[in-house]
Enzyme design. Sequence first.
Site, short mmCIF file in Angstrom:
data_model
loop_
_atom_site.label_atom_id
_atom_site.label_comp_id
_atom_site.label_asym_id
_atom_site.label_seq_id
_atom_site.Cartn_x
_atom_site.Cartn_y
_atom_site.Cartn_z
N GLY A 18 0.83 -1.20 0.00
CA GLY A 18 0.00 0.00 0.00
C GLY A 18 0.86 1.24 0.00
N GLY A 20 0.47 5.72 0.18
CA GLY A 20 -0.33 6.94 0.24
C GLY A 20 0.57 8.14 0.39
N GLY A 21 -0.06 9.31 0.48
CA GLY A 21 0.74 10.52 0.60
C GLY A 21 1.46 10.62 1.92
N VAL A 25 3.09 1.19 3.11
CA VAL A 25 2.80 0.00 3.90
C VAL A 25 3.43 -1.21 3.22
CG1 VAL A 25 1.00 -1.43 4.95
CG2 VAL A 25 0.63 1.03 4.67
N LYS A 40 3.77 -0.06 8.52
CA LYS A 40 3.46 1.26 7.99
C LYS A 40 4.60 2.21 8.37
CE LYS A 40 -0.43 4.50 7.79
NZ LYS A 40 -1.82 4.71 8.25
N ASP A 135 -12.84 8.81 9.48
CA ASP A 135 -12.47 8.63 8.07
C ASP A 135 -13.01 7.31 7.54
OD1 ASP A 135 -11.41 9.44 5.66
OD2 ASP A 135 -9.38 8.76 6.11
#
Length: 679
Positions: A18, A20-21, A25, A40, A135
């Site tokens: 994974g 993201g910004g 991960v 992470k 979220d």
Amino acid sequence: MLSPGDTFGLYRIERVIGRGGMAVVYLAYHQWLNRPVALKILQPRLQQDEEVLARFLVEARAAARLEHPNIVAVHNAGVEDGIHFMAMEYVEGETLADVLARVKGPLPSDFILSVAAQVASALDYAHRRGVVHRDIKPSNILVQENGRVMLTDFGIAHAVGLHAAEKKAAVLGTPEYMSPEQAMGKQVDGRSDVYSLGIVVYHMLTGRPPFRGDDYQTILSAHVNQALPNPRQFNPNLPHEIVQVLERATAKDPDQRYATAGAFAQALRRILRRDTPTPAQTKSKQAAPIWLYVLLGVLLGLAALLTVSWLILRGNAAPPAPPPPQQTPTAENIGPVTTPGPHTPIALAATATPTPTPSPSATPTLTPTSTLTPTPTPALPPRIVYVSDRTGAPQIFIIGEDGSNDTQLTFEGRNEHPFWSPDGAQIYFLSDRGQGVALWSMRPDGSEQTELLKAPGSIGYAISPNNEHVTYLQVSQNGINLFLDGLLWAEIPGQHMTYQWSPNSQYVVLEQDYSKTIGLLSITSSTIIPLTDSAYASWNPTWSPDSNFVAFASTKDGNAGIYTVNIQSQEMRRLTPLNTWSQAPSWSTDGSLIAYITGENGNGGWSLFVSDPLGSNRRWLLAPVFPGAPGIWSHTGDKLAFLISDGDEEIAVIDRDGSGLQQLTSNNARDWDPAWEPR
């Protein structure tokens, strides 16, 4: 950037799973424990950003407080060589966002219900502990191939008691699923997550989120100011009532929403259960992944379970044991019944231990079952399935009511509590052959044995007679938790309990060990209504066919006898004489008779009696019988199956008038739990 084979502290990197910004991960392995983790790691450019570090700390602290089957667990967090990291439970599967992107349209109703119920269970658990996720969106909902759903990424969670710097870090969200109060920067509580879950459900029902736009502010403004688009304009097959449910879940004013995520999930179930698509309809949607239909197929298969209206959770905490029949017992000499022999039920002993199973559970894991087609046996007498330990561990056997064709059906693990589907095509039972106790099915010849239903860490599965609700139990630190459709329904103090569905599926009756009382729980409430008083012991509750009365054994008047109580007026009546001990009542299918076990006329042993529901016309049928188990009425109400003891327990049947005695088994083992084939 780490590469496969690199080490990071105690972890060996396998691959990126994974990105993201904020973080990357990795799938990694803890080198000491040799277990996979989702590692992470903050992006290097953010390692000195105080706001990002505060947000990262929020996630670690919030998630570390939560231990729930539907929440991804945090194993460890810290700093290694100046790099902030978090080691989380590794969950195989895909995100709900991946599913929605692949299907490109509405998802099957039962899959939606399963996701909503499991996320709601996780949210209710977190909210009770002061944590708001903030979220909720499809990319933070992980779906495993077995149907289990996991909620992840508490990176912007707001936990009660956060420091100011941490609160500053917890102001972000995803615009498509953000509540109006969060969009306006106001204080939020658990109802904000209810709103976001409502938007996620809307997306699953229609194939799209309700509000879309070219920029962040346009979408946020729509959440604050625009009415929810009617979901039926995107999916005309939805029932009209779904509009009201979604509008309430996503009301602009938090006070107008469902108070809990669980309440929203229950309302959703009541509406969508009426419009579950058939297997043929779902198979036509070729874009959907096959495991979605696994969930759907099983829930439709479970709709055949009309007769699972009772569940006995005996274990080592069965009803108070009667003294020998020749005694005149008093309330003081009541002790626990110890059912003879080694057949401690696999799913029955709900016993609190120093290390309890975690409390709330995932909605049951479902796996496919075959199409149910009746197996006609017109030439054979009605059959009885039962449990025997003659081969060592408890196994399921089947035998004709005349004693013919005694056949073993199961061979692996411990298998108990068999019951039939209404058409006689399937036998359902509990088995521990997998990892934990689960509900299984098979055909009457023992073929096609299939695991149907498993809620991790749970026991005592039952299905309401109207097929709409699944219940099961879990041991918690404070007692026994009863779950309804994957959500916590009631918390019952004590170490043991039993429960039984009413025939009309509106109530369960509870035998509560901690107070020796019998209580009533309505499908619309989590408040237990006591039917008996803790000043005396009561046990063995059983329902009348019309669901208006409960019969039970009690020492209310000193010597144990059979009583009935009207569940509305709570008027109580004793049916049996005061001078003899009686217990184990069983109401006939036509409601005209109650069978029970008593010391009356037993010649030193225990007798099987019947009487009408007013206590008149009491009639002796047989002695001696085994006192610890009630007689089981045939579906036609003309016969009783019961246990006799010849040094161990054997299955026998008798006509309701006391004629036609037939001993079905005779072996050097214990046989129990008879269940009649529907005829």
